[in-house]
Design an enzyme around this catalytic site. Structure first.
Site, short mmCIF file in Angstrom:
data_model
loop_
_atom_site.label_atom_id
_atom_site.label_comp_id
_atom_site.label_asym_id
_atom_site.label_seq_id
_atom_site.Cartn_x
_atom_site.Cartn_y
_atom_site.Cartn_z
N GLY A 123 -15.61 -29.60 6.72
CA GLY A 123 -15.01 -29.22 5.31
C GLY A 123 -14.58 -27.98 5.29
O GLY A 123 -14.54 -27.02 6.70
N PRO B 236 -10.73 -27.65 1.49
CA PRO B 236 -11.52 -27.93 1.02
C PRO B 236 -11.98 -28.99 -0.35
O PRO B 236 -13.09 -29.01 -0.80
CB PRO B 236 -11.27 -26.51 -0.07
CG PRO B 236 -9.95 -26.41 -0.19
CD PRO B 236 -9.94 -26.99 1.51
N MET C 139 -22.55 -20.62 -0.20
CA MET C 139 -23.11 -21.12 0.45
C MET C 139 -24.44 -19.57 -0.43
O MET C 139 -25.00 -19.91 -0.42
CB MET C 139 -23.68 -21.31 1.19
CG MET C 139 -23.44 -21.87 2.39
SD MET C 139 -23.37 -22.01 4.10
CE MET C 139 -22.46 -20.70 5.24
N LYS D 237 -24.62 -33.04 7.08
CA LYS D 237 -24.60 -32.16 6.88
C LYS D 237 -24.31 -31.23 5.55
O LYS D 237 -23.29 -30.95 4.99
CB LYS D 237 -24.29 -31.19 8.11
CG LYS D 237 -24.98 -30.26 8.25
CD LYS D 237 -24.47 -30.24 10.49
CE LYS D 237 -23.01 -29.16 10.62
NZ LYS D 237 -23.77 -27.85 10.34
N ASP E 204 -18.77 -34.14 7.97
CA ASP E 204 -20.23 -33.12 6.92
C ASP E 204 -20.56 -34.25 5.37
O ASP E 204 -19.19 -34.99 5.13
CB ASP E 204 -19.80 -32.17 6.83
CG ASP E 204 -19.98 -32.13 8.08
OD1 ASP E 204 -20.71 -32.57 9.18
OD2 ASP E 204 -19.60 -30.66 9.06
#
Ligand SMILES: C[S@@+](CC[C@H](N)C(=O)[O-])C[C@H]1O[C@@H](n2cnc3c(N)ncnc32)[C@H](O)[C@@H]1O
Length: 458
Positions: free
Chosen positions: A301, A225, A383, A270, A248
């Site tokens: 990630g 993370p 998300m 991304k 990413d």
């Protein structure tokens, strides 16, 4: 350079150690490891000396005198008497025998480095006697990046040297062969203990005399993370041996800094809301680069298999017969939970945990809300920043109390981490007011209350 580094062949050579205590014991052990014959001079010996092999370690109960140094190749003074140590150094110097006096650099004609011993690979580290702590740190850095069976690789390479010499009579050709072998899949096969296959590959490469068409490999690696100290040892090793990295946006700068600096860096940018390079293009790039024979690091990630589309990427690789390895990473749920002081499960509050995606597909959330109203279960939403109001609304609509605790963790595990704790009915407004940005993870459940006294990260 203050000292000239050299490795001595001490096999069957006489080495004299003066002293019978703990330090002398340690030095004797090191000397015996290299095949020397040890002569230990002391009036008294600690019990431990009796464990050494009697045919290679002679205990001489005597006061030190110069006669003891006859035919010696190396001398170590390890008594706790400065005057005896000085005498040993003087006598050794007169006879031109290299001498080390423990903790007295000014009396030494040689010093002993700290060792990383993966025989036959041995790495010696010295700070010229300036800082043992720095030496230890350097040792840690090297150890972390060294495969545990590097010694085996060295032995295997050694066993092929004669045949390679017979096959190529020019030094340049042999050098080229070994360099290409090191860049091939052979080292990885050895590290994975696939020795028969490694042997076959070496044989093939020796026959072909060409690696031009060899395929590379893709490492699908979880970068965690954000905190670089959460990387696995394997991730670090592969990050250091790649030729090119595709990373990413979620990969932190600190983690990216651990990649071999002279590798080619390609940002595929991304994120959940914005796919700078489309997924199918990333898949194509991975295949193309590997077909060029490159070691390709696909750095993601968190964990590549948790909302990371890692499965899709390796599926394409598998279809194209590209070798790959997958290295798990600490996923946002565990990282954020740990660094926010929120255990995801707890005997008194939560017996299970569910990872969900708040990613909107055509403006909708594809979630089985009916099954989420379980007081004993923690929910973690990835998300979920854009869809937070919808998530809270649905949870409450399906029976979850509006007072259910929820935490938002932004940039978890990094120096910029922000944590907001609230309840389902209020969190959306607070997140808006505090302008939380991506990446943010949400933890829903009674366990959030524990942060009150378990918060350790500030
Ligand atoms: C596309 S998913 C990737 C998840 C990743 N594969 C993992 O295992 O953590 C992106 C989401 O992960 C979460 N995330 C990743 N890193 C985070 C961090 N440092 N702090 C908080 N959330 C994070 C956020 O919810 C973000 O929207």
């Amino acid at each position: 350079m203050d000292y000239f580094p050299a490795f001595l062949d001490l096999k069957s050579k006489k080495c004299v150690i003066v002293g019978g205590g703990e330090v002398a014991h340690r030095k004797t052990k090191a000397v015996l490891k290299s095949g020397a014959i040890a002569y230990i001079i002391s009036i008294e010996f600690s019990e431990k000396f009796n464990d050494f092999p009697k045919d290679r370690c002679f205990l001489i109960k005597d006061e030190f005198n110069s006669q003891h140094l006859t035919d010696a190749t190396l001398v170590i003074a390890a008594t706790d008497s400065l005057s005896i140590n000085k005498k040993v150094a003087n006598e050794a110097n007169k006879l031109g025998i290299p001498v080390n006096v423990v903790d007295e650099p000014s009396l030494c004609s040689f010093i002993m480095p700290a060792l990383i011993d993966k025989s036959p690979v041995v790495i010696g580290i010295s700070t010229g006697g300036n800082s043992p702590v720095l030496t230890r740190r350097i040792k840690e850095i090297i150890e972390v990046n060294l495969p545990s069976n590097i010694g085996l690789l060295s032995k295997i390479m050694g066993s092929w040297r004669k045949r390679v010499k017979e096959r190529f009579n020019s030094f340049d050709m042999r050098l080229k062969f070994w360099e290409k072998l090191m860049d091939s899949e052979v080292p990885q096969l050895v590290f994975k203990n696939k020795l028969v296959l490694a042997d076959q590959k070496i044989q093939e490469q020796l026959r072909n005399n060409s690696f031009e068409n060899s395929v590379g490999e893709v490492y699908l690696v979880g970068g965690g993370p954000g905190d670089p100290e959460l990387l696995t040892l394997k991730a670090l090793r592969l990050m250091y041996q790649c030729d090119v990295v595709l990373y990413d946006r979620l990969v932190s700068k600190e983690v990216l800094n651990k990649v071999r600096p002279d590798a080619e860096f390609i940002s595929v940018g991304k994120s959940e809301s914005q796919h700078t390079v489309e997924q199918h293009k990333i898949n194509e790039m991975l295949i193309l680069l590997a077909k060029e024979g490159k070691k390709v690091l696909r750095l993601k990630g968190g964990d590549p298999f948790i909302f990371g589309r890692g499965g899709e990427e390796i599926n394409e690789l598998a279809k194209s017969n590209i070798p790959f390895q997958v290295v798990p990473g600490v996923t946002a749920a565990s990282g954020c939970g740990s660094y926010a002081g929120i255990p995801l499960t707890h005997r008194d509050y939560s017996q299970s945990v569910r990872f969900l995606t708040g990613h909107l597909k055509d403006g909708k959330l594809d979630i089985d809300w009916k099954n989420l109203n379980n007081k004993q279960e923690t929910l973690v939403f990835y998300m979920g920043l854009l869809s937070l109001p919808k998530i809270c609304e649905e949870l409450m609509k399906h029976g979850m109390p509006s007072s259910m605790p929820i935490a938002a963790i932004e940039h978890g595990t990094t120096y910029n981490q922000r944590v907001v704790t609230s309840t389902l009915d209020k969190i959306s407004l607070e997140v808006l007011e505090l302008e939380l940005k991506s990446p943010t993870t949400f933890i829903v459940g009674e366990v959030v209350k524990l942060r009150g006294h378990l918060n350790w990260y500030g």
